[in-house]
Every structure is written in C-alpha cells, then in structure tokens.
Design an enzyme around this catalytic site. Structure first.
Site, PDB file in Angstrom:
ATOM      1  NE  ARG A 128       6.527  12.501   9.976  1.00 58.46           N
ATOM      2  CZ  ARG A 128       5.992  13.498   9.608  1.00 58.46           C
ATOM      3  NH1 ARG A 128       5.778  14.141   8.421  1.00 58.46           N
ATOM      4  NH2 ARG A 128       5.971  14.446  10.642  1.00 58.46           N
ATOM      5  CB  THR A 155     -13.863   5.438   7.958  1.00 60.45           C
ATOM      6  OG1 THR A 155     -12.628   4.756   7.731  1.00 60.45           O
ATOM      7  CG2 THR A 155     -14.601   5.702   6.573  1.00 60.45           C
ATOM      8  CD1 TRP A 205      -2.515  -2.185   1.172  1.00 60.94           C
ATOM      9  CD2 TRP A 205      -3.479  -0.093   0.925  1.00 60.94           C
ATOM     10  NE1 TRP A 205      -3.718  -2.192   0.938  1.00 60.94           N
ATOM     11  CE2 TRP A 205      -4.500  -0.774   0.719  1.00 60.94           C
ATOM     12  CE3 TRP A 205      -4.132   1.576   0.673  1.00 60.94           C
ATOM     13  CZ2 TRP A 205      -5.870  -0.562   0.621  1.00 60.94           C
ATOM     14  CZ3 TRP A 205      -5.275   1.731   0.634  1.00 60.94           C
ATOM     15  CH2 TRP A 205      -6.136   0.709   0.399  1.00 60.94           C
ATOM     16  CG  HIS A 230      -9.514   1.296   7.485  1.00 64.12           C
ATOM     17  ND1 HIS A 230      -8.082   1.245   7.208  1.00 64.12           N
ATOM     18  CD2 HIS A 230     -10.118   0.060   7.340  1.00 64.12           C
ATOM     19  CE1 HIS A 230      -8.020   0.366   6.651  1.00 64.12           C
ATOM     20  NE2 HIS A 230      -8.979  -0.741   6.751  1.00 64.12           N
ATOM     21  CG  LEU A 239      -1.304   2.113   8.490  1.00 65.60           C
ATOM     22  CD1 LEU A 239      -1.062   1.759   9.945  1.00 65.60           C
ATOM     23  CD2 LEU A 239      -2.381   1.698   7.911  1.00 65.60           C
TER      24      LEU A 239
HETATM   25  C1  DLZ Z   1      -7.629  -1.149   3.740  1.00 60.92           C
HETATM   26  C2  DLZ Z   1      -6.485  -0.105   3.455  1.00 60.92           C
HETATM   27  C3  DLZ Z   1      -6.417   0.997   3.791  1.00 60.92           C
HETATM   28  C4  DLZ Z   1      -7.832   1.832   3.466  1.00 60.92           C
HETATM   29  N1  DLZ Z   1      -5.454   1.931   3.807  1.00 60.92           N
HETATM   30  C5  DLZ Z   1      -4.138   1.383   4.085  1.00 60.92           C
HETATM   31  C6  DLZ Z   1      -3.011   2.228   4.346  1.00 60.92           C
HETATM   32  O1  DLZ Z   1      -3.308   3.413   4.369  1.00 60.92           O
HETATM   33  N2  DLZ Z   1      -2.088   1.666   4.513  1.00 60.92           N
HETATM   34  C7  DLZ Z   1      -1.893   0.413   4.552  1.00 60.92           C
HETATM   35  O2  DLZ Z   1      -0.518  -0.438   4.744  1.00 60.92           O
HETATM   36  N3  DLZ Z   1      -2.964  -0.819   4.354  1.00 60.92           N
HETATM   37  C8  DLZ Z   1      -4.235  -0.041   4.253  1.00 60.92           C
HETATM   38  N4  DLZ Z   1      -5.149  -0.819   3.898  1.00 60.92           N
HETATM   39  C9  DLZ Z   1      -4.922  -2.452   3.792  1.00 60.92           C
HETATM   40  C10 DLZ Z   1      -4.934  -3.090   5.159  1.00 60.92           C
HETATM   41  O3  DLZ Z   1      -3.792  -2.888   5.800  1.00 60.92           O
HETATM   42  C11 DLZ Z   1      -5.207  -4.607   4.927  1.00 60.92           C
HETATM   43  O4  DLZ Z   1      -4.113  -5.123   4.180  1.00 60.92           O
HETATM   44  C12 DLZ Z   1      -6.639  -5.027   4.455  1.00 60.92           C
HETATM   45  O5  DLZ Z   1      -7.545  -4.382   5.243  1.00 60.92           O
HETATM   46  C13 DLZ Z   1      -6.573  -6.532   4.285  1.00 60.92           C
HETATM   47  O6  DLZ Z   1      -6.518  -7.037   5.482  1.00 60.92           O
END
Ligand code: DLZ
Length: 165
Positions: free
Chosen positions: A136, A95, A32, A97, A90
């Site tokens: 970063r 939300t 991601w 999340h 992340l």
């Molecule tokens: C679903 C998701 C979202 C919305 N955002 C991120 C993110 O910003 N960074 C990241 O590393 N992973 C994200 N994921 C994926 C979740 O970490 C995970 O891979 C899924 O929910 C499947 O378990």
C-alpha cells in the site's frame, strides 16, 4: 450530475479539477515503520505538487507513533491550513495493542476533523502484515502508493472547504 467511472477499489477520478495553488497543507507523519512512512509521505508530496500546491505551502510535522496523531492533529494551527494529512502505519503484532490503537486513532482523527473544522485526511494503514503495508506504499512492484490518494483527497477537501466558507 457527476459521472463516476465504475472502479471496484481505489479513488476514482473526479469530473472536477481541483487546483491546489492557494492551499496550505500539513503532512503529519509518524516515525514508526519508517521505510513505509517515507514512501507514503513522498507519494503525498509528489501528488500535492502535481496538483499545484506550492512546495513552501507544504508543512511537514512528525510525532513518534500513530497513537500521538489525534493529539497533534487537534493542535490549533489557524484557519489558514486548508487540510491536514495524518500518515501512520500500524502493523498487527501478537497482542491486542493493534486493535486498541487502530480504534483510538481512527476515532481521534475523526474527532479532530469535526472539532476544529480543518479536514483531516485518514492516512493510516492498518495492516495485518508488513507486506500488506509495503503493497500500500508502492514498495512492491506494480503496487499503488496510497499517499497519492490521500494528497488528492486533501486538495479536494481543501478547495471545498475554501469554497464553502
Ligand atoms: C508501541 C507501538 C507499536 C507496538 N506498534 C506501532 C505501530 O505499528 N505503528 C505505530 O504507528 N505506532 C506503534 N507503536 C507506538 C504507539 O503508536 C505510540 O507511539 C506509543 O504507544 C507511545 O504513546
């Protein structure tokens, strides 16, 4: 007694020199936010090499997202692994999340580190904006790549782990 430079932020230099020549390091990264991850992983690899770790002793593994990092970090790889750097990014959305994943991942990585004895370096950026993440990852002119700090932490903990066992 150690003397530490008085810096406000960031990893200050140790008065010890840590030689990574005998270490085996795993870099476990997510897919991601790929451009940021690539910069962080590259910064970590470059610093590991500069610290003496041999290229063939750096093992790169990947998982989909940060939520999978604790599971993959807990996988038993044997005592030969000196340290594992878990790298993810992340970025907060609209939300809850972000809050749930940040909490689960930080606790999960600490648990993995404590349970299998391999130092797990927390290389997860928890950012409110994409710009914060770019800053970063060294992607904004004048900014610092945190992957370099995580690699230094991995070498120091890897050497300490060996000397303590
Ligand atoms: C679903 C998701 C979202 C919305 N955002 C991120 C993110 O910003 N960074 C990241 O590393 N992973 C994200 N994921 C994926 C979740 O970490 C995970 O891979 C899924 O929910 C499947 O378990």
């Amino acid at each position: 007694m150690s003397t530490i430079d008085a810096t406000i932020k960031g990893l200050s230099d140790s008065n010890q020199k840590y030689d990574g020549a005998d270490l085996e390091i795993v870099i476990l990264h997510t897919r991601w936010n790929q451009s940021i991850i690539t910069a962080l992983v590259t910064g970590a690899i470059d610093t590991l090499l500069a610290s003496g770790v041999k290229r063939e002793k750096i093992f790169i593994e990947d998982v989909p997202g940060s939520y999978e990092l604790p599971w993959a970090a807990s996988h038993p790889r044997g005592s030969r692994i000196s340290a594992l750097i878990a790298i993810g990014t992340l970025i907060k959305g609209s939300t809850m999340h972000f809050e749930y994943i940040c909490d689960a991942v930080s606790h999960g990585l600490m648990k993995a580190s404590m349970e299998n004895g391999t130092p797990v370096i927390f290389g997860v950026l928890t950012c409110l904006t994409e710009l914060q993440a770019q800053q970063r990852a060294g992607l904004v002119p004048g900014s610092h790549n945190h992957g370099e700090d995580w690699a230094k932490a991995a070498v120091e903990c890897g050497v300490k782990r060996t000397s303590w066992s």
